[in-house]
Design a protein around this motif. Structure first.
Motif, PDB file in Angstrom:
ATOM      1  N   ARG A   1     -28.068 -24.867  11.700  1.00 32.63           N
ATOM      2  CA  ARG A   1     -29.499 -24.691  10.212  1.00 32.63           C
ATOM      3  C   ARG A   1     -28.446 -24.195   9.528  1.00 32.63           C
ATOM      4  NH1 ARG A   1     -33.790 -25.250   8.614  1.00 32.63           N
ATOM      5  NH2 ARG A   1     -34.821 -22.865   7.574  1.00 32.63           N
ATOM      6  N   ALA A   2     -27.561 -22.821   9.076  1.00 35.54           N
ATOM      7  CA  ALA A   2     -27.333 -22.570   7.769  1.00 35.54           C
ATOM      8  C   ALA A   2     -26.509 -23.600   7.108  1.00 35.54           C
ATOM      9  CB  ALA A   2     -25.692 -21.818   8.592  1.00 35.54           C
ATOM     10  N   LYS A   3     -26.039 -24.584   8.097  1.00 35.78           N
ATOM     11  CA  LYS A   3     -25.143 -25.644   7.357  1.00 35.78           C
ATOM     12  C   LYS A   3     -26.965 -27.193   6.544  1.00 35.78           C
ATOM     13  CE  LYS A   3     -22.967 -27.453  10.351  1.00 35.78           C
ATOM     14  NZ  LYS A   3     -21.616 -28.455  10.615  1.00 35.78           N
ATOM     15  N   GLU A   4     -27.415 -26.585   7.243  1.00 37.44           N
ATOM     16  CA  GLU A   4     -28.906 -27.913   6.963  1.00 37.44           C
ATOM     17  C   GLU A   4     -29.063 -27.426   5.687  1.00 37.44           C
ATOM     18  OE1 GLU A   4     -33.173 -27.900   9.039  1.00 37.44           O
ATOM     19  OE2 GLU A   4     -31.819 -28.430  10.123  1.00 37.44           O
ATOM     20  N   ILE A   5     -29.548 -25.419   5.733  1.00 38.96           N
ATOM     21  CA  ILE A   5     -30.079 -25.180   4.321  1.00 38.96           C
ATOM     22  C   ILE A   5     -28.411 -24.782   3.499  1.00 38.96           C
ATOM     23  CG2 ILE A   5     -32.541 -24.393   5.253  1.00 38.96           C
ATOM     24  CD1 ILE A   5     -30.210 -21.832   5.004  1.00 38.96           C
TER      25      ILE A   5
ATOM     26  N   LEU B   1     -13.839 -16.908  16.280  1.00 41.20           N
ATOM     27  CA  LEU B   1     -12.647 -18.180  15.359  1.00 41.20           C
ATOM     28  C   LEU B   1     -12.287 -19.294  15.431  1.00 41.20           C
ATOM     29  CD1 LEU B   1     -10.283 -14.857  15.944  1.00 41.20           C
ATOM     30  CD2 LEU B   1     -11.418 -15.134  13.557  1.00 41.20           C
ATOM     31  N   ASP B   2     -12.769 -19.338  17.429  1.00 45.82           N
ATOM     32  CA  ASP B   2     -12.445 -21.003  16.719  1.00 45.82           C
ATOM     33  C   ASP B   2     -13.907 -22.219  15.923  1.00 45.82           C
ATOM     34  OD1 ASP B   2     -10.312 -20.480  18.864  1.00 45.82           O
ATOM     35  OD2 ASP B   2     -12.803 -21.146  20.864  1.00 45.82           O
ATOM     36  N   LEU B   3     -14.898 -21.038  16.261  1.00 46.46           N
ATOM     37  CA  LEU B   3     -16.365 -21.918  15.352  1.00 46.46           C
ATOM     38  C   LEU B   3     -16.006 -21.880  13.704  1.00 46.46           C
ATOM     39  CD1 LEU B   3     -18.992 -20.328  17.033  1.00 46.46           C
ATOM     40  CD2 LEU B   3     -18.394 -23.500  17.583  1.00 46.46           C
ATOM     41  N   LYS B   4     -15.535 -20.785  13.278  1.00 51.06           N
ATOM     42  CA  LYS B   4     -15.019 -20.564  12.229  1.00 51.06           C
ATOM     43  C   LYS B   4     -13.732 -22.090  11.415  1.00 51.06           C
ATOM     44  CE  LYS B   4     -12.615 -17.465   8.684  1.00 51.06           C
ATOM     45  NZ  LYS B   4     -13.780 -16.486   8.218  1.00 51.06           N
TER      46      LYS B   4
ATOM     47  N   LYS C   1     -23.387 -21.316   2.132  1.00 49.82           N
ATOM     48  CA  LYS C   1     -21.751 -21.296   1.811  1.00 49.82           C
ATOM     49  C   LYS C   1     -20.724 -20.056   2.563  1.00 49.82           C
ATOM     50  CE  LYS C   1     -22.541 -23.919  -1.837  1.00 49.82           C
ATOM     51  NZ  LYS C   1     -21.666 -26.029  -1.626  1.00 49.82           N
ATOM     52  N   GLU C   2     -22.313 -19.610   3.019  1.00 50.24           N
ATOM     53  CA  GLU C   2     -20.844 -18.686   4.030  1.00 50.24           C
ATOM     54  C   GLU C   2     -22.103 -18.233   4.870  1.00 50.24           C
ATOM     55  OE1 GLU C   2     -19.549 -15.143   2.002  1.00 50.24           O
ATOM     56  OE2 GLU C   2     -18.117 -16.701   0.377  1.00 50.24           O
ATOM     57  N   LEU C   3     -21.513 -17.695   6.558  1.00 47.79           N
ATOM     58  CA  LEU C   3     -22.571 -17.263   6.788  1.00 47.79           C
ATOM     59  C   LEU C   3     -22.129 -15.779   7.657  1.00 47.79           C
ATOM     60  CD1 LEU C   3     -25.200 -17.348   8.554  1.00 47.79           C
ATOM     61  CD2 LEU C   3     -23.946 -19.573  10.474  1.00 47.79           C
ATOM     62  N   ALA C   4     -22.640 -14.617   7.672  1.00 49.24           N
ATOM     63  CA  ALA C   4     -21.751 -13.468   8.931  1.00 49.24           C
ATOM     64  C   ALA C   4     -22.135 -13.433  10.146  1.00 49.24           C
ATOM     65  CB  ALA C   4     -21.806 -12.220   8.079  1.00 49.24           C
ATOM     66  N   ILE C   5     -21.958 -13.619  11.182  1.00 49.29           N
ATOM     67  CA  ILE C   5     -22.733 -13.496  12.471  1.00 49.29           C
ATOM     68  C   ILE C   5     -22.636 -11.870  13.243  1.00 49.29           C
ATOM     69  CG2 ILE C   5     -22.562 -14.413  15.497  1.00 49.29           C
ATOM     70  CD1 ILE C   5     -23.205 -16.416  13.272  1.00 49.29           C
TER      71      ILE C   5
ATOM     72  N   ILE D   1     -13.678 -24.621  13.281  1.00 47.28           N
ATOM     73  CA  ILE D   1     -14.080 -26.347  13.942  1.00 47.28           C
ATOM     74  C   ILE D   1     -14.768 -26.473  12.117  1.00 47.28           C
ATOM     75  CG2 ILE D   1     -15.830 -27.143  15.142  1.00 47.28           C
ATOM     76  CD1 ILE D   1     -14.455 -25.965  17.450  1.00 47.28           C
ATOM     77  N   HIS D   2     -15.192 -25.436  11.826  1.00 49.48           N
ATOM     78  CA  HIS D   2     -16.540 -26.015  10.984  1.00 49.48           C
ATOM     79  C   HIS D   2     -16.056 -25.601   8.755  1.00 49.48           C
ATOM     80  CE1 HIS D   2     -19.754 -26.817  13.651  1.00 49.48           C
ATOM     81  NE2 HIS D   2     -19.146 -25.936  14.584  1.00 49.48           N
ATOM     82  N   LYS D   3     -15.203 -25.289   9.265  1.00 56.10           N
ATOM     83  CA  LYS D   3     -14.309 -24.704   7.706  1.00 56.10           C
ATOM     84  C   LYS D   3     -14.671 -24.836   6.810  1.00 56.10           C
ATOM     85  CE  LYS D   3      -9.400 -25.833   8.550  1.00 56.10           C
ATOM     86  NZ  LYS D   3      -8.240 -25.279   8.954  1.00 56.10           N
ATOM     87  N   LYS D   4     -14.599 -26.177   6.769  1.00 54.01           N
ATOM     88  CA  LYS D   4     -14.609 -27.533   5.305  1.00 54.01           C
ATOM     89  C   LYS D   4     -16.366 -27.853   5.334  1.00 54.01           C
ATOM     90  CE  LYS D   4     -10.792 -30.761   6.772  1.00 54.01           C
ATOM     91  NZ  LYS D   4     -10.423 -31.981   7.203  1.00 54.01           N
ATOM     92  N   GLU D   5     -16.845 -26.876   5.786  1.00 56.18           N
ATOM     93  CA  GLU D   5     -18.380 -27.155   5.667  1.00 56.18           C
ATOM     94  C   GLU D   5     -19.038 -26.414   5.554  1.00 56.18           C
ATOM     95  OE1 GLU D   5     -20.644 -30.462   7.846  1.00 56.18           O
ATOM     96  OE2 GLU D   5     -18.673 -29.847   9.190  1.00 56.18           O
ATOM     97  N   ILE D   6     -18.634 -25.235   6.070  1.00 58.01           N
ATOM     98  CA  ILE D   6     -19.147 -23.569   5.841  1.00 58.01           C
ATOM     99  C   ILE D   6     -18.196 -22.259   6.147  1.00 58.01           C
ATOM    100  CG2 ILE D   6     -20.463 -23.608   8.158  1.00 58.01           C
ATOM    101  CD1 ILE D   6     -22.855 -21.537   6.826  1.00 58.01           C
ATOM    102  N   ASP D   7     -17.968 -21.119   6.006  1.00 56.69           N
ATOM    103  CA  ASP D   7     -17.284 -20.390   6.042  1.00 56.69           C
ATOM    104  C   ASP D   7     -18.086 -19.479   6.896  1.00 56.69           C
ATOM    105  OD1 ASP D   7     -15.470 -18.416   5.703  1.00 56.69           O
ATOM    106  OD2 ASP D   7     -15.393 -17.979   3.338  1.00 56.69           O
ATOM    107  N   ILE D   8     -17.577 -19.343   7.964  1.00 56.80           N
ATOM    108  CA  ILE D   8     -18.745 -18.419   8.722  1.00 56.80           C
ATOM    109  C   ILE D   8     -17.255 -17.486   9.102  1.00 56.80           C
ATOM    110  CG2 ILE D   8     -18.166 -17.971  11.643  1.00 56.80           C
ATOM    111  CD1 ILE D   8     -18.923 -21.243  11.449  1.00 56.80           C
ATOM    112  N   LYS D   9     -17.936 -15.975   9.047  1.00 54.43           N
ATOM    113  CA  LYS D   9     -17.395 -14.728   8.547  1.00 54.43           C
ATOM    114  C   LYS D   9     -18.052 -14.275  10.275  1.00 54.43           C
ATOM    115  CE  LYS D   9     -16.655 -14.275   4.679  1.00 54.43           C
ATOM    116  NZ  LYS D   9     -15.302 -14.954   4.181  1.00 54.43           N
ATOM    117  N   LEU D  10     -16.255 -13.714  11.042  1.00 55.85           N
ATOM    118  CA  LEU D  10     -16.556 -12.481  12.346  1.00 55.85           C
ATOM    119  C   LEU D  10     -16.910 -11.027  11.490  1.00 55.85           C
ATOM    120  CD1 LEU D  10     -16.086 -12.420  15.163  1.00 55.85           C
ATOM    121  CD2 LEU D  10     -13.495 -11.346  13.909  1.00 55.85           C
TER     122      LEU D  10
END
Length: 267
Positions: free
Chosen positions: A26-30, A63-66, A33-37, A68-77
């Motif tokens: 969903r975050a990528k769909e909209i 950290l695994d998802l971060k 650039k960054e998403l903090a879980i 995997i998806h690093k080229k599309e979105i910056d996932i924050k721990l």
């Protein structure tokens, strides 16, 4: 386009069943650039036993998802730490054990009593209940340094029923200003939390006047979070926040990496 959502809950939180994959998609769909879980860690919270995220499973998964998806979105721990004034040392121990990017400090309970429960409001006037909440926020800020921002600063109006909906800000303004000054002195920030729209209050937390005062006092660090517990609510009502920040001439929001702050220009 919105830059980031810095307050999102997943299946690792006691109050969500949303799959992380759905959240990220969903975050990528909209176009974020960054998403903090920021799943819940609330220790010593009476009658609420399921709000301590299993960090041994949660951290490696994020950290695994971060990666995997690093080229599309910056996932924050991230983590939403339920702060009480006696938990400062515990918070420091937990938060410094893991490579968190971002930590929300939230007052969800006072003297172990969940503020969402009728027990907290029993035999209190609105002024007493709200005053006790703001004093607890201040006590926690004074007791605890290991956080990035203070979350949903005046969300106490969400609870207690109709009698407690109207917060008399004038009666509490001195302590609110003290809270803001202490946050600034500690080089911490506040979040603008849009969940108030979903809870029928038709506003974000904290109110516009508090956000304005934070900047007037010299505050700079601010994040925007939906407090989403469902993927569909990610970045909900962010346009209202961006429009408001533009109206008060705020041009940047904050980003965090390993708890170090940087700033992203609002386009």
């Amino acid at each position: 386009m919105f830059i980031s959502d810095y307050h999102v809950h997943s299946e690792f939180s006691g109050d969500s069943i949303e799959k992380l994959e759905n959240i990220i998609n969903r975050a990528k769909e909209i176009g974020l650039k960054e998403l903090a879980i920021t799943d819940h860690y609330d220790f010593d919270m009476k009658n609420t036993p399921d709000f301590m995220v299993n960090l041994e499973k949660y951290v490696p998964k994020i950290l695994d998802l971060k990666e995997i998806h690093k080229k599309e979105i910056d996932i924050k721990l991230g983590l939403e730490f339920g702060m009480q004034k006696h938990l400062g040392e515990l918070g420091k121990k937990i938060i410094n054990k893991y490579p968190f990017d971002y930590v929300l400090s939230s007052v969800h309970s006072i003297e172990t009593i969940d503020v969402s429960l009728p027990e907290f409001f029993k035999n209190k006037s609105p002024e007493e209940a709200h005053g006790k909440y703001f004093q607890a926020v201040l006590d926690c800020i004074n007791a605890y340094d290991d956080f990035s921002v203070c979350s949903h600063l005046d969300f106490i109006t969400r609870y207690g029923g109709e009698k407690f909906k109207n917060l008399d800000y004038k009666k509490h303004w001195d302590i609110i200003e003290t809270i803001l000054n202490r946050i600034i002195e500690k080089n911490k920030g506040i979040e603008i939390n849009t969940s108030g729209f979903r809870y029928g209050e038709n506003r974000f937390y904290p109110c516009e006047d508090i956000v304005k005062r934070y900047f007037q006092l010299g505050g700079e660090i601010i994040t925007i979070g939906s407090d989403a517990h469902k993927a569909k609510d990610i970045a909900m009502n962010f346009k209202e926040v961006y429009d408001f920040l533009e109206s008060i001439n705020v041009k940047y929001i904050s980003s965090f990496d390993r708890r170090e702050v940087s700033f992203k220009k609002i386009k």
